[in-house]
Scaffold this motif. Structure first.
Motif, PDB file in Angstrom:
ATOM      1  N   ILE A 126       0.859  -1.183   0.000  1.00 48.73           N
ATOM      2  CA  ILE A 126       0.000   0.000   0.000  1.00 48.73           C
ATOM      3  C   ILE A 126       0.896   1.234   0.000  1.00 48.73           C
ATOM      4  O   ILE A 126       1.686   1.434   0.926  1.00 48.73           O
ATOM      5  N   VAL A 127       0.775   2.023  -1.050  1.00 47.42           N
ATOM      6  CA  VAL A 127       1.627   3.204  -1.228  1.00 47.42           C
ATOM      7  C   VAL A 127       0.765   4.460  -1.191  1.00 47.42           C
ATOM      8  O   VAL A 127      -0.262   4.544  -1.877  1.00 47.42           O
ATOM      9  N   GLY A 128       1.158   5.431  -0.394  1.00 47.11           N
ATOM     10  CA  GLY A 128       0.464   6.704  -0.336  1.00 47.11           C
ATOM     11  C   GLY A 128       1.187   7.732  -1.183  1.00 47.11           C
ATOM     12  O   GLY A 128       2.414   7.835  -1.135  1.00 47.11           O
ATOM     13  N   VAL A 129       0.427   8.495  -1.969  1.00 51.38           N
ATOM     14  CA  VAL A 129       0.979   9.603  -2.752  1.00 51.38           C
ATOM     15  C   VAL A 129       0.451  10.890  -2.129  1.00 51.38           C
ATOM     16  O   VAL A 129      -0.761  11.130  -2.131  1.00 51.38           O
ATOM     17  N   ILE A 130       1.346  11.708  -1.588  1.00 51.87           N
ATOM     18  CA  ILE A 130       0.907  12.910  -0.889  1.00 51.87           C
ATOM     19  C   ILE A 130       1.570  14.143  -1.478  1.00 51.87           C
ATOM     20  O   ILE A 130       2.655  14.086  -2.052  1.00 51.87           O
ATOM     21  N   GLY A 131       0.877  15.249  -1.352  1.00 48.97           N
ATOM     22  CA  GLY A 131       1.361  16.522  -1.883  1.00 48.97           C
ATOM     23  C   GLY A 131       0.283  17.570  -1.711  1.00 48.97           C
ATOM     24  O   GLY A 131      -0.888  17.250  -1.488  1.00 48.97           O
ATOM     25  N   ARG A 132       0.663  18.827  -1.818  1.00 51.71           N
ATOM     26  CA  ARG A 132      -0.291  19.911  -1.639  1.00 51.71           C
ATOM     27  C   ARG A 132      -1.273  19.962  -2.806  1.00 51.71           C
ATOM     28  O   ARG A 132      -1.048  19.359  -3.859  1.00 51.71           O
ATOM     29  N   ASN A 133      -2.368  20.684  -2.624  1.00 49.96           N
ATOM     30  CA  ASN A 133      -3.374  20.818  -3.666  1.00 49.96           C
ATOM     31  C   ASN A 133      -2.744  21.349  -4.952  1.00 49.96           C
ATOM     32  O   ASN A 133      -1.955  22.303  -4.926  1.00 49.96           O
ATOM     33  N   GLY A 134      -3.111  20.732  -6.085  1.00 54.58           N
ATOM     34  CA  GLY A 134      -2.623  21.200  -7.371  1.00 54.58           C
ATOM     35  C   GLY A 134      -1.240  20.723  -7.746  1.00 54.58           C
ATOM     36  O   GLY A 134      -0.688  21.145  -8.778  1.00 54.58           O
ATOM     37  N   VAL A 135      -0.657  19.823  -6.938  1.00 54.80           N
ATOM     38  CA  VAL A 135       0.708  19.387  -7.216  1.00 54.80           C
ATOM     39  C   VAL A 135       0.771  18.397  -8.368  1.00 54.80           C
ATOM     40  O   VAL A 135       1.833  18.180  -8.957  1.00 54.80           O
ATOM     41  N   GLY A 136      -0.376  17.775  -8.718  1.00 57.28           N
ATOM     42  CA  GLY A 136      -0.387  16.872  -9.867  1.00 57.28           C
ATOM     43  C   GLY A 136      -0.666  15.423  -9.550  1.00 57.28           C
ATOM     44  O   GLY A 136      -0.405  14.545 -10.374  1.00 57.28           O
ATOM     45  N   LYS A 137      -1.239  15.144  -8.386  1.00 57.59           N
ATOM     46  CA  LYS A 137      -1.509  13.748  -8.013  1.00 57.59           C
ATOM     47  C   LYS A 137      -2.501  13.103  -8.980  1.00 57.59           C
ATOM     48  O   LYS A 137      -2.283  11.988  -9.463  1.00 57.59           O
ATOM     49  N   THR A 138      -3.611  13.793  -9.256  1.00 63.87           N
ATOM     50  CA  THR A 138      -4.612  13.236 -10.168  1.00 63.87           C
ATOM     51  C   THR A 138      -4.061  13.140 -11.580  1.00 63.87           C
ATOM     52  O   THR A 138      -4.325  12.160 -12.298  1.00 63.87           O
ATOM     53  N   THR A 139      -3.285  14.130 -12.000  1.00 63.37           N
ATOM     54  CA  THR A 139      -2.642  14.076 -13.321  1.00 63.37           C
ATOM     55  C   THR A 139      -1.726  12.868 -13.422  1.00 63.37           C
ATOM     56  O   THR A 139      -1.693  12.174 -14.444  1.00 63.37           O
ATOM     57  N   LEU A 140      -0.985  12.594 -12.360  1.00 65.19           N
ATOM     58  CA  LEU A 140      -0.117  11.421 -12.332  1.00 65.19           C
ATOM     59  C   LEU A 140      -0.923  10.153 -12.533  1.00 65.19           C
ATOM     60  O   LEU A 140      -0.564   9.289 -13.350  1.00 65.19           O
ATOM     61  N   PHE A 141      -2.030  10.025 -11.824  1.00 67.57           N
ATOM     62  CA  PHE A 141      -2.853   8.820 -11.930  1.00 67.57           C
ATOM     63  C   PHE A 141      -3.434   8.671 -13.335  1.00 67.57           C
ATOM     64  O   PHE A 141      -3.503   7.568 -13.885  1.00 67.57           O
ATOM     65  N   LYS A 142      -3.853   9.788 -13.926  1.00 66.69           N
ATOM     66  CA  LYS A 142      -4.403   9.728 -15.285  1.00 66.69           C
ATOM     67  C   LYS A 142      -3.318   9.357 -16.294  1.00 66.69           C
ATOM     68  O   LYS A 142      -3.585   8.641 -17.269  1.00 66.69           O
ATOM     69  N   ALA A 143      -2.114   9.835 -16.073  1.00 62.25           N
ATOM     70  CA  ALA A 143      -1.006   9.478 -16.965  1.00 62.25           C
ATOM     71  C   ALA A 143      -0.637   8.011 -16.809  1.00 62.25           C
ATOM     72  O   ALA A 143      -0.325   7.317 -17.787  1.00 62.25           O
ATOM     73  N   MET A 144      -0.671   7.503 -15.588  1.00 58.44           N
ATOM     74  CA  MET A 144      -0.334   6.103 -15.338  1.00 58.44           C
ATOM     75  C   MET A 144      -1.314   5.158 -16.027  1.00 58.44           C
ATOM     76  O   MET A 144      -0.934   4.088 -16.507  1.00 58.44           O
ATOM     77  N   THR A 145      -2.582   5.542 -16.062  1.00 58.67           N
ATOM     78  CA  THR A 145      -3.620   4.642 -16.556  1.00 58.67           C
ATOM     79  C   THR A 145      -4.012   4.893 -18.002  1.00 58.67           C
ATOM     80  O   THR A 145      -4.917   4.234 -18.525  1.00 58.67           O
ATOM     81  N   GLY A 146      -3.351   5.850 -18.674  1.00 60.32           N
ATOM     82  CA  GLY A 146      -3.611   6.066 -20.092  1.00 60.32           C
ATOM     83  C   GLY A 146      -4.754   7.014 -20.391  1.00 60.32           C
ATOM     84  O   GLY A 146      -5.089   7.238 -21.562  1.00 60.32           O
ATOM     85  N   ILE A 147      -5.383   7.595 -19.351  1.00 60.75           N
ATOM     86  CA  ILE A 147      -6.403   8.605 -19.604  1.00 60.75           C
ATOM     87  C   ILE A 147      -5.768   9.813 -20.274  1.00 60.75           C
ATOM     88  O   ILE A 147      -6.342  10.432 -21.173  1.00 60.75           O
ATOM     89  N   TYR A 148      -4.561  10.152 -19.827  1.00 56.47           N
ATOM     90  CA  TYR A 148      -3.746  11.172 -20.476  1.00 56.47           C
ATOM     91  C   TYR A 148      -2.610  10.502 -21.244  1.00 56.47           C
ATOM     92  O   TYR A 148      -1.991   9.558 -20.726  1.00 56.47           O
ATOM     93  N   LEU A 149      -2.336  10.986 -22.444  1.00 58.80           N
ATOM     94  CA  LEU A 149      -1.119  10.592 -23.141  1.00 58.80           C
ATOM     95  C   LEU A 149       0.048  11.330 -22.506  1.00 58.80           C
ATOM     96  O   LEU A 149      -0.030  12.544 -22.267  1.00 58.80           O
ATOM     97  N   THR A 150       1.101  10.616 -22.225  1.00 56.05           N
ATOM     98  CA  THR A 150       2.237  11.244 -21.557  1.00 56.05           C
ATOM     99  C   THR A 150       3.158  11.923 -22.566  1.00 56.05           C
ATOM    100  O   THR A 150       3.209  11.552 -23.735  1.00 56.05           O
ATOM    101  N   ASP A 151       3.901  12.915 -22.083  1.00 51.93           N
ATOM    102  CA  ASP A 151       4.891  13.593 -22.916  1.00 51.93           C
ATOM    103  C   ASP A 151       6.252  12.924 -22.820  1.00 51.93           C
ATOM    104  O   ASP A 151       7.138  13.184 -23.640  1.00 51.93           O
ATOM    105  N   ASN A 152       6.403  12.085 -21.819  1.00 50.73           N
ATOM    106  CA  ASN A 152       7.629  11.304 -21.685  1.00 50.73           C
ATOM    107  C   ASN A 152       7.399  10.240 -20.617  1.00 50.73           C
ATOM    108  O   ASN A 152       6.508  10.365 -19.786  1.00 50.73           O
ATOM    109  N   GLY A 153       8.208   9.201 -20.674  1.00 50.51           N
ATOM    110  CA  GLY A 153       8.172   8.185 -19.642  1.00 50.51           C
ATOM    111  C   GLY A 153       7.315   6.986 -20.000  1.00 50.51           C
ATOM    112  O   GLY A 153       6.599   6.973 -21.008  1.00 50.51           O
ATOM    113  N   ARG A 154       7.381   5.970 -19.130  1.00 51.75           N
ATOM    114  CA  ARG A 154       6.660   4.720 -19.368  1.00 51.75           C
ATOM    115  C   ARG A 154       6.092   4.184 -18.061  1.00 51.75           C
ATOM    116  O   ARG A 154       6.578   4.494 -16.980  1.00 51.75           O
TER     117      ARG A 154
END
Length: 296
Positions: free
Chosen positions: A30-58
């Motif tokens: 169980i891994v927690g991802v923490i950060g202040r509001n607007g830091v990009g947590k939801t964006t990270l999750f969308k990039a991980m799952t393919g909802i967003y196309l990433t600009d780099n990385g795998r």
């Protein structure tokens, strides 16, 4: 199975939201991802799952790139709480849709769980209360049998009883099915009792990654009082998180015997060890000194 996030980057409207984000999630962790509001947590999750196309990385599962092996996406589940298309459908209809994408899903068992938790089978999810929607999201996530379940603010808006029920469901799933969870939450007290490891996002990047078990072995939260104020050598050795007159609360991430002896030699008027929490870690990493020191 192991999930590997490797150097993810996402730019939205010419603004870099996340970049060079890398971490791994192990089997049954169980891994927690923490950060202040607007830091990009939801964006990270969308990039991980393919909802967003990433600009780099795998993103890889067992060293297989998800973009090259589409079937592996069945092992990854994420519900975006702010953009839920399925709220316009009933649990019965949703179960049929998700069974197509997640062939390991046991529809009958899922519908039984819905009934057992007193959720209406034939009512559209958009008419559920916020707590009911939160519980439904977790039940759906676990029903897919995905190995890696991503939950964005799963405790948001839940009352105490529902929150405890959700935590019990998650812990039981990890223990019985050995799935892995990636959870973000503003409620750090809830994460403190759940996660094995915390990943901290700040300024588009991962700035820290901590095993909470190891952290509590090496870190200390100490309340100190000195006759002539906090000595500079002590202040430089840790992070000052609170000041009330001559009372100082310090967090030392690497509390050694040498540091203990140094403090003792400075003869503090008060030395008291306090419980260390995930919120304390949040304070030391994510908030500027002027933001969190309480002066009286």
């Amino acid at each position: 199975m192991k999930l590997i996030v490797n150097e993810l980057k996402k730019v939205i409207n010419h603004r870099t939201i996340i970049e060079d984000v890398s971490f791994t999630v192990n089997h049954g962790e169980i891994v927690g991802v923490i950060g202040r509001n607007g830091v990009g947590k939801t964006t990270l999750f969308k990039a991980m799952t393919g909802i967003y196309l990433t600009d780099n990385g795998r993103v890889l599962i067992d060293n297989q790139d998800l973009t090259e092996d589409i079937a592996l996406k069945q092992e990854l589940f994420f519900v975006d709480p702010l953009n839920n298309f399925y709220i316009h459908y009933t649990p019965m209809e949703i179960a049929k849709m998700y069974a197509i994408t997640y062939p390991k899903m046991d529809v009958d068992q899922f519908l039984t769980e819905i009934t057992d938790h007193n959720l209406p089978l034939n009512q559209k999810v958009k008419y559920f209360s916020k707590g009911m929607q939160g519980l439904f999201n977790v039940l759906l996530a676990l029903a897919t049998q995905a190995q890696f379940v991503i939950l964005d603010e799963p405790f948001d808006g839940l009352d105490v009883l529902v929150r405890e029920n959700v935590k019990r469901l998650l812990i039981n799933a990890v223990q019985s099915k050995e799935i892995s969870l990636i959870i973000s939450s503003h409620n750090l007290a809830e994460l403190d009792t759940l996660v094995d490891r915390a990943i901290i996002l700040k300024d588009t990047k991962v700035v820290g990654e901590y095993s909470l078990e190891n952290l509590r072995e090496t870190a200390r939260k100490i309340q100190l009082v000195f006759k002539d104020g906090l000595p500079d050598e002590i202040k430089q050795a840790g992070t000052l998180v609170e000041a009330r007159g001559r009372v100082y609360v310090m967090i030392f991430e690497n509390y050694t015997r040498q540091l203990d002896e140094k403090i003792a030699n400075l003869a503090p008027l008060l030395y008291e060890e306090l419980p260390l929490s995930l919120e304390d870690l949040f304070r030391t990493q994510l908030v500027n000194e002027n933001d969190y020191i309480l002066e009286k």
